[in-house]
Design a protein around this motif. Structure first.
Motif, short mmCIF file in Angstrom:
data_model
loop_
_atom_site.label_atom_id
_atom_site.label_comp_id
_atom_site.label_asym_id
_atom_site.label_seq_id
_atom_site.Cartn_x
_atom_site.Cartn_y
_atom_site.Cartn_z
N THR A 20 16.98 69.63 -9.01
CA THR A 20 16.67 70.93 -8.41
C THR A 20 15.16 71.17 -8.40
O THR A 20 14.38 70.36 -8.90
CB THR A 20 17.39 72.05 -9.18
N ALA A 21 14.75 72.29 -7.83
CA ALA A 21 13.33 72.60 -7.63
C ALA A 21 12.53 72.45 -8.92
O ALA A 21 12.94 72.93 -9.98
CB ALA A 21 13.19 74.01 -7.09
N GLY A 22 11.40 71.77 -8.79
CA GLY A 22 10.50 71.59 -9.93
C GLY A 22 10.77 70.33 -10.73
O GLY A 22 9.92 69.90 -11.52
N GLY B 218 11.02 56.60 -5.93
CA GLY B 218 10.37 57.68 -6.66
C GLY B 218 9.26 57.20 -7.58
O GLY B 218 8.87 56.05 -7.54
N PRO B 219 8.75 58.13 -8.38
CA PRO B 219 9.24 59.50 -8.60
C PRO B 219 8.95 60.46 -7.44
O PRO B 219 7.92 60.34 -6.78
CB PRO B 219 8.51 59.94 -9.86
N VAL B 220 9.89 61.39 -7.23
CA VAL B 220 9.77 62.42 -6.20
C VAL B 220 9.92 63.78 -6.86
O VAL B 220 10.88 64.00 -7.60
CB VAL B 220 10.86 62.25 -5.11
N ARG B 221 8.98 64.65 -6.61
CA ARG B 221 9.08 66.01 -7.14
C ARG B 221 9.79 66.90 -6.11
O ARG B 221 9.43 66.91 -4.93
CB ARG B 221 7.69 66.58 -7.46
N VAL B 222 10.78 67.65 -6.59
CA VAL B 222 11.59 68.47 -5.69
C VAL B 222 10.88 69.79 -5.43
O VAL B 222 10.59 70.54 -6.36
CB VAL B 222 12.99 68.73 -6.30
N PRO B 223 10.58 70.10 -4.17
CA PRO B 223 9.85 71.34 -3.85
C PRO B 223 10.69 72.60 -4.14
O PRO B 223 11.92 72.55 -4.24
CB PRO B 223 9.59 71.21 -2.34
N GLU B 224 9.99 73.72 -4.25
CA GLU B 224 10.66 75.00 -4.44
C GLU B 224 11.58 75.29 -3.25
O GLU B 224 11.27 74.95 -2.11
CB GLU B 224 9.63 76.13 -4.57
N GLY B 225 12.70 75.93 -3.54
CA GLY B 225 13.64 76.31 -2.49
C GLY B 225 14.49 75.17 -1.96
O GLY B 225 15.16 75.32 -0.94
N THR B 226 14.46 74.02 -2.66
CA THR B 226 15.23 72.85 -2.20
C THR B 226 15.97 72.20 -3.37
O THR B 226 15.72 72.49 -4.53
CB THR B 226 14.33 71.80 -1.54
N VAL B 227 16.87 71.30 -3.02
CA VAL B 227 17.54 70.43 -4.00
C VAL B 227 17.48 69.00 -3.47
O VAL B 227 17.38 68.77 -2.26
CB VAL B 227 19.01 70.85 -4.23
N PHE B 228 17.56 68.04 -4.38
CA PHE B 228 17.57 66.62 -4.02
C PHE B 228 19.01 66.14 -4.13
O PHE B 228 19.64 66.28 -5.18
CB PHE B 228 16.67 65.82 -4.96
N VAL B 229 19.54 65.58 -3.04
CA VAL B 229 20.94 65.17 -3.02
C VAL B 229 21.08 63.68 -2.73
O VAL B 229 20.24 63.08 -2.06
CB VAL B 229 21.75 65.97 -1.97
#
Length: 205
Positions: free
Chosen positions: A111-113, A154-165
């Motif tokens: 999730t975000a962050g 990755g690593p990938v940082r998940v931006p605010e308002g989003t989720v990684f699926v």
């Protein structure tokens, strides 16, 4: 005789009055029952539409990206209300608008962050290994076949308002590794239960 004839005529008249007054009452009762049934049916339809619009919606799985958790043509019930109460969380299987024409079903990984990465077929969230119990059998099978289930990224940082699926079928899934993080406001809801085929009826984890 005249007196008896008069009595008979009086009784006959009473019977006629009773019959003529009974028929309208019976008709009114019948119409009232029909009205109550129509009213009940109307409210049942309205309730069903409201439930479909705001609480639950059916969904049919199209493809194999969530195997072994979900299979092609599985019919599910998706809870649309839950994310008005709670935030989407890691592990949730969600349906979201991937395009204007198509919805996808995937699993939330981060999730975000949070920061997500995969190294050596192990998932890392914020630099720590995250267990994925729903993939144990698939990982063991992949290892036995001489390949990894999830390629390194990755690593990938998940931006605010989003989720990684990602899909549970990691080698055959178009997910955030391809389309990027998914906006929370594009999520339709959480997949709760498989309802068909009936012999596979169960909650989704």
């Amino acid at each position: 005789m005249g007196r008896m004839d008069g009595v008979k005529s009086y009784i006959k008249g009473l019977n006629l009055v009773e019959q003529t007054s009974y028929q309208p009452r019976k008709s009114r009762k019948y119409k009232s029952e029909i009205y109550e049934w129509v009213k009940a049916l109307f409210f049942a339809v309205i309730l069903a539409l409201l439930i479909r619009a705001f609480v639950f919606v059916p969904f049919v799985v199209d493809g194999s990206s969530m195997v072994p958790t979900l299979e092609d043509t599985n019919r599910l019930i998706v809870n649309k209300l839950i994310y008005r109460i709670n935030s989407p969380g890691p592990g949730d299987v969600i349906v979201f608008h991937a395009t204007k024409e198509q919805d996808y079903i995937k699993r939330i990984i981060a999730t975000a962050g949070q920061t997500v990465a995969v190294r050596g077929d192990k998932l890392y969230i914020n630099g720590r290994i995250k267990d994925e119990p729903y993939l144990r059998a698939s990982k063991e099978q992949a290892k036995a076949d001489g390949f990894v289930l999830t390629e390194d990224f990755g690593p990938v940082r998940v931006p605010e308002g989003t989720v990684f699926v990602m899909g549970d079928n990691r080698r055959n899934s178009t997910d955030s590794r391809v389309i990027g993080p998914v906006r929370v406001d594009s999520i339709v809801g959480k997949a709760e239960v498989i309802v068909w085929p009936f012999h596979k009826f169960r909650m989704i984890h």
